[in-house]
Design a protein around this motif. Structure first.
Motif, PDB file in Angstrom:
ATOM      1  N   LYS A   1       0.821  -1.210   0.000  1.00  0.00           N
ATOM      2  CA  LYS A   1       0.000   0.000   0.000  1.00  0.00           C
ATOM      3  C   LYS A   1       0.857   1.264   0.000  1.00  0.00           C
ATOM      4  CE  LYS A   1      -3.948  -2.149   2.322  1.00  0.00           C
ATOM      5  NZ  LYS A   1      -4.824  -2.147   3.527  1.00  0.00           N
ATOM      6  N   THR A   2       2.096   1.130   0.497  1.00  0.00           N
ATOM      7  CA  THR A   2       2.999   2.267   0.518  1.00  0.00           C
ATOM      8  C   THR A   2       4.315   1.894  -0.161  1.00  0.00           C
ATOM      9  OG1 THR A   2       3.790   1.623   2.712  1.00  0.00           O
ATOM     10  CG2 THR A   2       2.015   3.243   2.615  1.00  0.00           C
ATOM     11  N   LYS A   3       5.156   2.891  -0.399  1.00  0.00           N
ATOM     12  CA  LYS A   3       6.384   2.684  -1.161  1.00  0.00           C
ATOM     13  C   LYS A   3       7.455   1.958  -0.334  1.00  0.00           C
ATOM     14  CE  LYS A   3       5.312   6.490  -4.256  1.00  0.00           C
ATOM     15  NZ  LYS A   3       5.751   7.721  -4.934  1.00  0.00           N
ATOM     16  N   MET A   4       8.530   1.570  -0.993  1.00  0.00           N
ATOM     17  CA  MET A   4       9.508   0.689  -0.366  1.00  0.00           C
ATOM     18  C   MET A   4      10.293   1.373   0.748  1.00  0.00           C
ATOM     19  SD  MET A   4      10.325  -2.475  -0.603  1.00  0.00           S
ATOM     20  CE  MET A   4      11.150  -3.074   0.883  1.00  0.00           C
ATOM     21  N   PHE A   5      10.580   2.652   0.577  1.00  0.00           N
ATOM     22  CA  PHE A   5      11.404   3.340   1.577  1.00  0.00           C
ATOM     23  C   PHE A   5      10.774   4.642   2.075  1.00  0.00           C
ATOM     24  CE2 PHE A   5      14.273   0.903  -1.198  1.00  0.00           C
ATOM     25  CZ  PHE A   5      14.777   0.002  -0.257  1.00  0.00           C
ATOM     26  N   SER A   6       9.474   4.785   1.864  1.00  0.00           N
ATOM     27  CA  SER A   6       8.772   5.983   2.343  1.00  0.00           C
ATOM     28  C   SER A   6       7.301   5.641   2.560  1.00  0.00           C
ATOM     29  CB  SER A   6       8.889   7.114   1.317  1.00  0.00           C
ATOM     30  OG  SER A   6       7.885   6.984   0.307  1.00  0.00           O
ATOM     31  N   PRO A   7       6.566   6.502   3.275  1.00  0.00           N
ATOM     32  CA  PRO A   7       5.131   6.262   3.473  1.00  0.00           C
ATOM     33  C   PRO A   7       4.274   6.739   2.308  1.00  0.00           C
ATOM     34  CG  PRO A   7       5.822   8.172   4.739  1.00  0.00           C
ATOM     35  CD  PRO A   7       7.065   7.628   4.100  1.00  0.00           C
TER      36      PRO A   7
ATOM     37  N   PRO B   1      15.238   7.270   4.564  1.00  0.00           N
ATOM     38  CA  PRO B   1      14.424   6.127   4.136  1.00  0.00           C
ATOM     39  C   PRO B   1      14.127   5.178   5.293  1.00  0.00           C
ATOM     40  CG  PRO B   1      16.723   5.767   3.557  1.00  0.00           C
ATOM     41  CD  PRO B   1      16.640   7.150   4.146  1.00  0.00           C
ATOM     42  N   THR B   2      12.971   4.534   5.240  1.00  0.00           N
ATOM     43  CA  THR B   2      12.618   3.461   6.173  1.00  0.00           C
ATOM     44  C   THR B   2      12.179   2.257   5.348  1.00  0.00           C
ATOM     45  OG1 THR B   2      10.360   4.320   6.308  1.00  0.00           O
ATOM     46  CG2 THR B   2      11.900   5.008   8.028  1.00  0.00           C
ATOM     47  N   VAL B   3      12.460   1.062   5.837  1.00  0.00           N
ATOM     48  CA  VAL B   3      12.201  -0.152   5.058  1.00  0.00           C
ATOM     49  C   VAL B   3      10.768  -0.634   5.268  1.00  0.00           C
ATOM     50  CG1 VAL B   3      12.905  -2.548   4.642  1.00  0.00           C
ATOM     51  CG2 VAL B   3      14.623  -0.820   5.226  1.00  0.00           C
ATOM     52  N   ASN B   4      10.079  -0.917   4.158  1.00  0.00           N
ATOM     53  CA  ASN B   4       8.707  -1.428   4.184  1.00  0.00           C
ATOM     54  C   ASN B   4       8.743  -2.928   4.508  1.00  0.00           C
ATOM     55  OD1 ASN B   4       6.143  -2.495   3.403  1.00  0.00           O
ATOM     56  ND2 ASN B   4       5.816  -0.747   2.047  1.00  0.00           N
ATOM     57  N   LYS B   5       8.279  -3.292   5.697  1.00  0.00           N
ATOM     58  CA  LYS B   5       8.326  -4.695   6.151  1.00  0.00           C
ATOM     59  C   LYS B   5       7.535  -5.606   5.216  1.00  0.00           C
ATOM     60  CE  LYS B   5       7.203  -7.702  10.082  1.00  0.00           C
ATOM     61  NZ  LYS B   5       6.591  -7.761  11.443  1.00  0.00           N
ATOM     62  N   LYS B   6       6.373  -5.132   4.765  1.00  0.00           N
ATOM     63  CA  LYS B   6       5.538  -5.940   3.865  1.00  0.00           C
ATOM     64  C   LYS B   6       6.287  -6.222   2.562  1.00  0.00           C
ATOM     65  CE  LYS B   6       1.660  -7.803   2.333  1.00  0.00           C
ATOM     66  NZ  LYS B   6       1.104  -9.049   2.882  1.00  0.00           N
ATOM     67  N   GLY B   7       7.010  -5.226   2.066  1.00  0.00           N
ATOM     68  CA  GLY B   7       7.782  -5.421   0.844  1.00  0.00           C
ATOM     69  C   GLY B   7       8.832  -6.499   1.004  1.00  0.00           C
ATOM     70  N   VAL B   8       9.489  -6.528   2.178  1.00  0.00           N
ATOM     71  CA  VAL B   8      10.492  -7.564   2.456  1.00  0.00           C
ATOM     72  C   VAL B   8       9.832  -8.935   2.507  1.00  0.00           C
ATOM     73  CG1 VAL B   8      12.185  -8.402   4.136  1.00  0.00           C
ATOM     74  CG2 VAL B   8      11.987  -5.942   3.677  1.00  0.00           C
TER      75      VAL B   8
ATOM     76  N   GLY C   1       9.967   5.363  -6.162  1.00  0.00           N
ATOM     77  CA  GLY C   1       9.989   4.814  -4.808  1.00  0.00           C
ATOM     78  C   GLY C   1       9.108   3.598  -4.595  1.00  0.00           C
ATOM     79  N   VAL C   2       8.286   3.229  -5.589  1.00  0.00           N
ATOM     80  CA  VAL C   2       7.461   2.022  -5.459  1.00  0.00           C
ATOM     81  C   VAL C   2       8.364   0.803  -5.326  1.00  0.00           C
ATOM     82  CG1 VAL C   2       5.841   0.501  -6.673  1.00  0.00           C
ATOM     83  CG2 VAL C   2       5.482   2.974  -6.692  1.00  0.00           C
ATOM     84  N   GLY C   3       8.014  -0.099  -4.422  1.00  0.00           N
ATOM     85  CA  GLY C   3       8.837  -1.273  -4.160  1.00  0.00           C
ATOM     86  C   GLY C   3       8.859  -2.249  -5.327  1.00  0.00           C
ATOM     87  N   LEU C   4      10.054  -2.705  -5.660  1.00  0.00           N
ATOM     88  CA  LEU C   4      10.242  -3.666  -6.742  1.00  0.00           C
ATOM     89  C   LEU C   4      11.048  -4.861  -6.260  1.00  0.00           C
ATOM     90  CD1 LEU C   4      11.571  -1.460  -9.714  1.00  0.00           C
ATOM     91  CD2 LEU C   4       9.227  -2.244  -9.414  1.00  0.00           C
ATOM     92  N   ILE C   5      10.878  -5.983  -6.949  1.00  0.00           N
ATOM     93  CA  ILE C   5      11.910  -7.009  -6.956  1.00  0.00           C
ATOM     94  C   ILE C   5      12.360  -7.153  -8.405  1.00  0.00           C
ATOM     95  CG2 ILE C   5      11.325  -8.337  -4.894  1.00  0.00           C
ATOM     96  CD1 ILE C   5       9.748 -10.258  -6.702  1.00  0.00           C
ATOM     97  N   GLU C   6      13.642  -7.382  -8.585  1.00  0.00           N
ATOM     98  CA  GLU C   6      14.160  -7.680  -9.916  1.00  0.00           C
ATOM     99  C   GLU C   6      14.570  -9.147  -9.930  1.00  0.00           C
ATOM    100  OE1 GLU C   6      17.502  -6.282 -13.213  1.00  0.00           O
ATOM    101  OE2 GLU C   6      17.137  -5.051 -11.435  1.00  0.00           O
ATOM    102  N   VAL C   7      14.009  -9.893 -10.871  1.00  0.00           N
ATOM    103  CA  VAL C   7      14.311 -11.317 -11.018  1.00  0.00           C
ATOM    104  C   VAL C   7      15.209 -11.478 -12.240  1.00  0.00           C
ATOM    105  CG1 VAL C   7      13.345 -13.632 -11.284  1.00  0.00           C
ATOM    106  CG2 VAL C   7      12.063 -11.890 -10.021  1.00  0.00           C
ATOM    107  N   VAL C   8      16.416 -11.997 -12.026  1.00  0.00           N
ATOM    108  CA  VAL C   8      17.422 -12.087 -13.084  1.00  0.00           C
ATOM    109  C   VAL C   8      17.742 -13.549 -13.367  1.00  0.00           C
ATOM    110  CG1 VAL C   8      19.725 -11.376 -13.834  1.00  0.00           C
ATOM    111  CG2 VAL C   8      18.415  -9.908 -12.275  1.00  0.00           C
TER     112      VAL C   8
ATOM    113  N   ILE D   1      20.100  -5.173   8.514  1.00  0.00           N
ATOM    114  CA  ILE D   1      19.046  -5.772   9.346  1.00  0.00           C
ATOM    115  C   ILE D   1      19.224  -7.286   9.348  1.00  0.00           C
ATOM    116  CG2 ILE D   1      16.559  -6.089   9.648  1.00  0.00           C
ATOM    117  CD1 ILE D   1      16.206  -3.412   8.114  1.00  0.00           C
ATOM    118  N   LYS D   2      19.283  -7.879  10.530  1.00  0.00           N
ATOM    119  CA  LYS D   2      19.375  -9.337  10.640  1.00  0.00           C
ATOM    120  C   LYS D   2      17.943  -9.899  10.714  1.00  0.00           C
ATOM    121  CE  LYS D   2      21.389 -13.363  11.353  1.00  0.00           C
ATOM    122  NZ  LYS D   2      22.127 -13.675  12.608  1.00  0.00           N
ATOM    123  N   LEU D   3      17.593 -10.701   9.723  1.00  0.00           N
ATOM    124  CA  LEU D   3      16.264 -11.302   9.693  1.00  0.00           C
ATOM    125  C   LEU D   3      16.267 -12.588  10.520  1.00  0.00           C
ATOM    126  CD1 LEU D   3      15.468 -10.908   5.880  1.00  0.00           C
ATOM    127  CD2 LEU D   3      14.716  -9.423   7.738  1.00  0.00           C
TER     128      LEU D   3
END
Length: 479
Positions: free
Chosen positions: A18-24, A49-56, A146-153, A279-281
């Motif tokens: 619902k929000t961007k990867m590193f901002s609200p 910047p702050t990290v979007n937990k949902k994006g992770v 700023g929209v969250g992406l994943i890049e699949v290579v 960040i240690k997951l």
């Protein structure tokens, strides 16, 4: 052809947050241009910047669905370059520590054999602004910045356009069924960059790579690849040199067009993003996501064929839309006539959805209504022709099948006494045609059935109608 084709794929996938990867900043595709722009997205001094937990979580989910090794250290880097769509002058990404490594998918190649596509990495990053080219000008929409992406290579393991299309279709299904992305190529939430090189057959010598960027449909992907193979082959057969280039596909000319030349690989001077601490997951956090993956499309296909007796072609068409697949399964709870459900979904229903470009969930048609309609058909209350009419009305009006049948008088006439009353005047006016019954019985039967259907506008139950016709023929012949 004198050359072997070598293709690698990069997919940029917008995460379903619902929000961007590193901002609200808000994420909504349909909002007016430049209305969802946060200070952080455009690099205002002092913003952090702050990290979007949902994006992770979604990135981990995608990595798990592709069978990848998941890194429990979340570390971001800066990719530095200056371009109008990147107001900060850098992009936050993962260069040294991608969230996922070493995945694979199996596709069906041209020989109908399974081929393993190896995937090098998945990394998280932020999107850039959207460029819109019109009237010899370039407009910028920073809603996408700023929209969250994943890049699949992937590794460069593809050898033709068919394999690329099969891979993209399967990847898209996985993204849909895991709820990682809505994966709408036409809206840019699933974008494809194709890297194409040629080499002489039997040789390890690889000619320079051409990148075709931002392909937005399966058809364009296929056409761009085929055009590039032909274009590069012709250059090499003339003894000329292929320069490293970035190109785009022009739908009007059906050709790839030069965007910019590359003298060498661009040096983005990556370094660790200093404003986001590593960040240690926790392994428990990762395991919880992996262990709760939904049923993947590969598994769903096998189950649909086994449980519902569907053909692979039917399954592929149904699973291309997550909402349609869910609609199908809900309808199977109302009736065991799976063949009729499939026929209506892939026939009359899909025609309307495609014509109006709408989703099944935005219509008045529900699984319960379709199931009830099929029950009416199997009980002989309505014919298949009448059922098609009911479906049409169910798209337009929020009524039950019973209400529509009554409103438009679509009930099938199945009472033998009523049918006989309708047929008797037809017989009395056409007794001469009975003279042909001995030599051409089928013609006579079809004639009376045709007249009956014409009179009732196709509302007679054909089984009961034929039975009454045969009885009346025998009765009139024996007079």
């Amino acid at each position: 052809m004198n050359f072997e084709v070598i293709i690698g794929i990069e997919n940029h996938i917008e995460l379903k947050t619902k929000t961007k990867m590193f901002s609200p900043g808000k994420v909504n595709f349909n909002d007016p241009q430049n209305t969802n722009v946060h200070y952080t997205d455009i690099g205002w001094p002092g913003t952090m910047p702050t990290v979007n937990k949902k994006g992770v979580e979604l990135a981990i989910k995608a990595s798990a669905a592709l069978g990848m090794k998941i890194d429990n250290k979340l570390i971001f880097d800066r990719k530095n370059y200056f371009y109008p769509d990147l107001p900060k002058g850098f992009q936050i990404t993962q260069f040294y520590h991608p969230i996922g490594r070493d995945g694979k998918l199996e596709i069906m190649d041209l020989k109908k054999e399974l081929k393993t596509i190896t995937i090098e990495r998945i990394h998280i990053e932020e999107d850039t602004a959207k460029q819109i080219h019109a009237n010899n000008k370039t407009y910028l929409d920073y809603n996408r910045a700023g929209v969250g992406l994943i890049e699949v290579v992937t590794d460069p393991v593809f050898r033709n356009a068919h394999e690329v299309k099969e891979y993209i279709k399967l990847l898209r299904e996985i993204l849909l069924y895991t709820d990682v992305s809505d994966a709408k190529m036409n809206e840019g939430s699933l974008r494809c960059d194709v890297n194409i090189s040629l080499r002489p057959i039997g040789s390890n010598l690889l000619f320079n790579r051409i990148e075709v960027k931002n392909l937005n449909s399966l058809n364009n992907i296929e056409k761009a690849i085929e055009f590039e193979i032909k274009r590069q082959s012709e250059i090499l057969l003339k003894g000329q040199f292929i320069q490293m280039e970035t190109r785009r596909f022009d739908e009007k000319t059906q050709k790839t067009i030069l965007m910019r030349k590359k003298s060498d690989a661009t040096d983005y001077k990556y370094f660790t993003e200093s404003n986001i601490a590593p960040i240690k997951l926790e392994q428990k956090f990762i395991n919880n996501i992996v262990d709760n993956l939904p049923e993947l499309p590969q598994e769903k296909k096998l189950r649909f064929m086994k449980d519902y007796g569907l053909k692979i072609e039917e399954v592929n068409l149904i699973l291309a839309s997550k909402s349609l697949a869910e609609f199908f399964e809900e309808t199977t709870k109302t009736t065991l006539k799976h063949d009729l459900i499939v026929n209506y979904i892939l026939g009359d229903i899909l025609v309307v959805l495609n014509k109006k470009n709408i989703d099944i969930n935005s219509t008045f048609l529900t699984p319960k209504k379709l199931g009830k309609l099929i029950v009416f058909q199997t009980e002989g209350i309505i014919s298949s022709k009448q059922a098609k009419s009911v479906i049409k009305y169910m798209f337009e009006e929020d009524l039950t099948p019973s209400d529509i049948i009554d409103k438009y008088n679509l009930k099938q006439i199945s009472d033998a006494t009523e049918i006989q009353k309708l047929l008797e005047p037809i017989f009395n006016n056409n007794l001469k045609i009975l003279n042909d019954f001995e030599t051409r019985p089928e013609r006579v039967q079809k004639f009376f059935m045709g007249e009956l259907m014409k009179l009732t506008k196709g509302q007679v139950n054909p089984v009961v109608g034929n039975k009454v016709i045969n009885e009346l023929i025998e009765k009139n012949i024996n007079k």
